[in-house]
Design a protein around this motif. Structure first.
Motif, PDB file in Angstrom:
ATOM      1  N   LEU A  34       0.976  -1.174  -0.203  1.00 25.68           N
ATOM      2  CA  LEU A  34      -0.093  -0.102  -0.044  1.00 25.68           C
ATOM      3  C   LEU A  34       0.817   1.061  -0.041  1.00 25.68           C
ATOM      4  O   LEU A  34       0.401   2.175  -0.769  1.00 25.68           O
ATOM      5  CB  LEU A  34      -0.734   0.159   1.264  1.00 25.68           C
ATOM      6  N   LYS A  35       1.969   1.237   0.761  1.00 28.28           N
ATOM      7  CA  LYS A  35       2.890   2.413   0.969  1.00 28.28           C
ATOM      8  C   LYS A  35       3.464   2.620  -0.612  1.00 28.28           C
ATOM      9  O   LYS A  35       3.681   3.722  -0.925  1.00 28.28           O
ATOM     10  CB  LYS A  35       3.928   2.242   2.081  1.00 28.28           C
ATOM     11  N   GLU A  36       3.976   1.707  -1.028  1.00 25.93           N
ATOM     12  CA  GLU A  36       4.787   1.601  -2.329  1.00 25.93           C
ATOM     13  C   GLU A  36       3.831   2.007  -3.353  1.00 25.93           C
ATOM     14  O   GLU A  36       4.302   2.845  -4.602  1.00 25.93           O
ATOM     15  CB  GLU A  36       5.130   0.120  -2.806  1.00 25.93           C
ATOM     16  N   LEU A  37       2.745   1.690  -3.576  1.00 26.19           N
ATOM     17  CA  LEU A  37       1.649   1.803  -4.465  1.00 26.19           C
ATOM     18  C   LEU A  37       1.167   3.265  -4.231  1.00 26.19           C
ATOM     19  O   LEU A  37       0.305   3.692  -5.003  1.00 26.19           O
ATOM     20  CB  LEU A  37       0.946   0.875  -4.864  1.00 26.19           C
ATOM     21  N   SER A  38       1.071   3.801  -3.041  1.00 22.32           N
ATOM     22  CA  SER A  38       0.419   5.024  -2.468  1.00 22.32           C
ATOM     23  C   SER A  38      -1.120   4.860  -2.865  1.00 22.32           C
ATOM     24  O   SER A  38      -1.626   5.795  -3.413  1.00 22.32           O
ATOM     25  CB  SER A  38       0.876   6.202  -3.349  1.00 22.32           C
ATOM     26  N   ILE A  39      -1.680   3.726  -2.426  1.00 19.04           N
ATOM     27  CA  ILE A  39      -3.069   3.265  -2.456  1.00 19.04           C
ATOM     28  C   ILE A  39      -3.702   2.916  -1.112  1.00 19.04           C
ATOM     29  O   ILE A  39      -2.662   2.455  -0.464  1.00 19.04           O
ATOM     30  CB  ILE A  39      -3.517   2.574  -3.765  1.00 19.04           C
ATOM     31  N   GLY A  40      -4.878   3.156  -1.107  1.00 16.42           N
ATOM     32  CA  GLY A  40      -5.678   2.505   0.172  1.00 16.42           C
ATOM     33  C   GLY A  40      -5.837   1.263  -0.104  1.00 16.42           C
ATOM     34  O   GLY A  40      -6.011   0.559  -1.168  1.00 16.42           O
ATOM     35  N   SER A  41      -6.311   0.494   1.079  1.00 11.79           N
ATOM     36  CA  SER A  41      -6.670  -1.029   0.992  1.00 11.79           C
ATOM     37  C   SER A  41      -7.933  -1.232  -0.039  1.00 11.79           C
ATOM     38  O   SER A  41      -7.722  -2.337  -0.727  1.00 11.79           O
ATOM     39  CB  SER A  41      -6.693  -1.753   2.237  1.00 11.79           C
ATOM     40  N   GLY A  42      -8.945  -0.611   0.031  1.00 14.67           N
ATOM     41  CA  GLY A  42      -9.956  -0.598  -0.774  1.00 14.67           C
ATOM     42  C   GLY A  42      -9.604  -0.460  -2.166  1.00 14.67           C
ATOM     43  O   GLY A  42     -10.177  -1.533  -3.151  1.00 14.67           O
ATOM     44  N   SER A  43      -8.648   0.269  -2.660  1.00 11.91           N
ATOM     45  CA  SER A  43      -8.396   0.413  -4.023  1.00 11.91           C
ATOM     46  C   SER A  43      -7.463  -0.785  -4.470  1.00 11.91           C
ATOM     47  O   SER A  43      -7.817  -1.321  -5.512  1.00 11.91           O
ATOM     48  CB  SER A  43      -7.589   1.721  -4.193  1.00 11.91           C
ATOM     49  N   PHE A  44      -6.683  -1.261  -3.602  1.00 12.08           N
ATOM     50  CA  PHE A  44      -5.903  -2.401  -3.664  1.00 12.08           C
ATOM     51  C   PHE A  44      -6.576  -3.535  -4.102  1.00 12.08           C
ATOM     52  O   PHE A  44      -6.783  -4.290  -5.038  1.00 12.08           O
ATOM     53  CB  PHE A  44      -4.955  -2.452  -2.620  1.00 12.08           C
ATOM     54  N   TYR A  45      -7.705  -3.836  -3.076  1.00 12.73           N
ATOM     55  CA  TYR A  45      -8.499  -5.146  -3.456  1.00 12.73           C
ATOM     56  C   TYR A  45      -9.286  -5.009  -4.604  1.00 12.73           C
ATOM     57  O   TYR A  45      -9.462  -6.110  -5.128  1.00 12.73           O
ATOM     58  CB  TYR A  45      -9.215  -5.334  -1.950  1.00 12.73           C
ATOM     59  N   ALA A  46      -9.824  -3.905  -4.681  1.00 13.39           N
ATOM     60  CA  ALA A  46     -10.654  -3.555  -6.201  1.00 13.39           C
ATOM     61  C   ALA A  46      -9.695  -3.920  -7.357  1.00 13.39           C
ATOM     62  O   ALA A  46     -10.275  -4.332  -8.330  1.00 13.39           O
ATOM     63  CB  ALA A  46     -11.093  -2.269  -6.069  1.00 13.39           C
ATOM     64  N   SER A  50      -5.729  -9.650  -4.075  1.00 22.21           N
ATOM     65  CA  SER A  50      -5.091 -10.205  -3.227  1.00 22.21           C
ATOM     66  C   SER A  50      -3.581  -9.873  -3.347  1.00 22.21           C
ATOM     67  O   SER A  50      -3.315  -9.548  -4.500  1.00 22.21           O
ATOM     68  CB  SER A  50      -5.368 -11.681  -2.774  1.00 22.21           C
ATOM     69  N   LYS A  51      -2.920 -10.083  -2.305  1.00 23.46           N
ATOM     70  CA  LYS A  51      -1.414 -10.100  -2.278  1.00 23.46           C
ATOM     71  C   LYS A  51      -1.039 -11.057  -3.449  1.00 23.46           C
ATOM     72  O   LYS A  51      -0.173 -10.726  -4.298  1.00 23.46           O
ATOM     73  CB  LYS A  51      -0.811 -10.094  -1.128  1.00 23.46           C
ATOM     74  N   GLU A  52      -1.304 -12.269  -3.350  1.00 28.42           N
ATOM     75  CA  GLU A  52      -0.904 -13.401  -4.343  1.00 28.42           C
ATOM     76  C   GLU A  52      -1.072 -12.921  -5.894  1.00 28.42           C
ATOM     77  O   GLU A  52      -0.342 -13.129  -6.757  1.00 28.42           O
ATOM     78  CB  GLU A  52      -1.639 -14.731  -3.965  1.00 28.42           C
ATOM     79  N   GLN A  53      -2.525 -12.444  -6.030  1.00 31.81           N
ATOM     80  CA  GLN A  53      -2.935 -12.250  -7.335  1.00 31.81           C
ATOM     81  C   GLN A  53      -1.980 -10.964  -7.995  1.00 31.81           C
ATOM     82  O   GLN A  53      -1.567 -11.154  -9.073  1.00 31.81           O
ATOM     83  CB  GLN A  53      -4.412 -11.674  -7.321  1.00 31.81           C
ATOM     84  N   LEU A  54      -1.709 -10.067  -6.985  1.00 34.05           N
ATOM     85  CA  LEU A  54      -0.698  -8.991  -7.591  1.00 34.05           C
ATOM     86  C   LEU A  54       0.625  -9.699  -7.838  1.00 34.05           C
ATOM     87  O   LEU A  54       1.134  -9.344  -8.887  1.00 34.05           O
ATOM     88  CB  LEU A  54      -0.502  -7.809  -6.409  1.00 34.05           C
ATOM     89  N   TYR A  55       1.076 -10.419  -6.963  1.00 34.64           N
ATOM     90  CA  TYR A  55       2.476 -11.068  -7.155  1.00 34.64           C
ATOM     91  C   TYR A  55       2.446 -11.882  -8.418  1.00 34.64           C
ATOM     92  O   TYR A  55       3.248 -12.053  -9.220  1.00 34.64           O
ATOM     93  CB  TYR A  55       2.897 -11.957  -5.859  1.00 34.64           C
ATOM     94  N   LEU A  56       1.492 -12.592  -8.757  1.00 32.15           N
ATOM     95  CA  LEU A  56       1.321 -13.306  -9.989  1.00 32.15           C
ATOM     96  C   LEU A  56       1.277 -12.517 -11.188  1.00 32.15           C
ATOM     97  O   LEU A  56       2.195 -12.576 -12.059  1.00 32.15           O
ATOM     98  CB  LEU A  56       0.222 -14.204 -10.034  1.00 32.15           C
TER      99      LEU A  56
END
Length: 191
Positions: A34-46, A50-56
């Protein structure tokens, strides 16, 4: 009314790729992302689920970039020996410059082996390298640069395996003469 996304997905994936590559999957937390991307958790999940999906997604991006570079090196060199040597020495140079990073595919194989989706991606990435090398070796053989008794598919598998080992040795921070000697020995497979 739904809010419009206020960040560039591709840039976010690139930044996440860099973070995962530097720190590893397990050592990268959601707050780090969240810090690296400068976004909130809601925006991240939308955006990513998930973390795993972003990793992939980040791994897919890394693989696409690496395979594009590999394809260009194989296609632009004047002959197959120069092409393979250039590929191998470029990996040596990358690992000497940043040994901690290594290769994100190798890192994924060693750090995320329990995650079948990651293993599937690693397998596909390695098969792609093998395919790119096999194609280049087949074209070289058709041009007469490789003797008729050589088997391009077997050579491609050997060099693919050698590349993965080379990336691991790079993380072990062995010196340039050690890895360059290994490269020169591997090159004899084309003789």
């Amino acid at each position: 009314m739904a809010r419009t996304r206020e960040f560039d997905i591709d840039q976010a994936v690139d930044r996440a790729m860099d973070l995962f590559w530097r720190r590893g999957y397990a050592e990268t937390s959601l707050p780090d992302l969240l810090k690296e991307l400068s976004i909130g958790s809601g925006s991240f999940y939308a955006a990513f689920g998930s973390k795993e999906q972003l990793y992939l997604r980040a791994l897919d991006r890394y693989v696409a970039l690496q395979h594009s570079d590999l394809g260009e090196m194989l296609d632009q060199a004047p002959d197959i020996r120069s092409a393979v040597r250039q590929v191998l020495l470029s990996l040596v140079q990358a690992d000497l410059a940043e040994p901690v990073r290594g290769c994100l595919v190798v890192n994924t194989a060693t750090q995320c082996g329990e995650r079948s989706s990651a293993v599937d991606r690693v397998t596909a990435a390695i098969r792609q390298v093998e395919s790119l090398l096999a194609g280049a070796l087949e074209r070289a053989q058709a041009r007469g640069e490789l003797s008729a008794d050589k088997k391009p598919a077997e050579l491609a598998r050997f060099f693919t395996t050698f590349i993965q080992g080379l990336r691991i040795v790079g993380q072990a921070r062995l010196d340039r003469p050690f890895v360059e000697n290994a490269v020169e020995t591997a090159m004899t497979a084309l003789d």
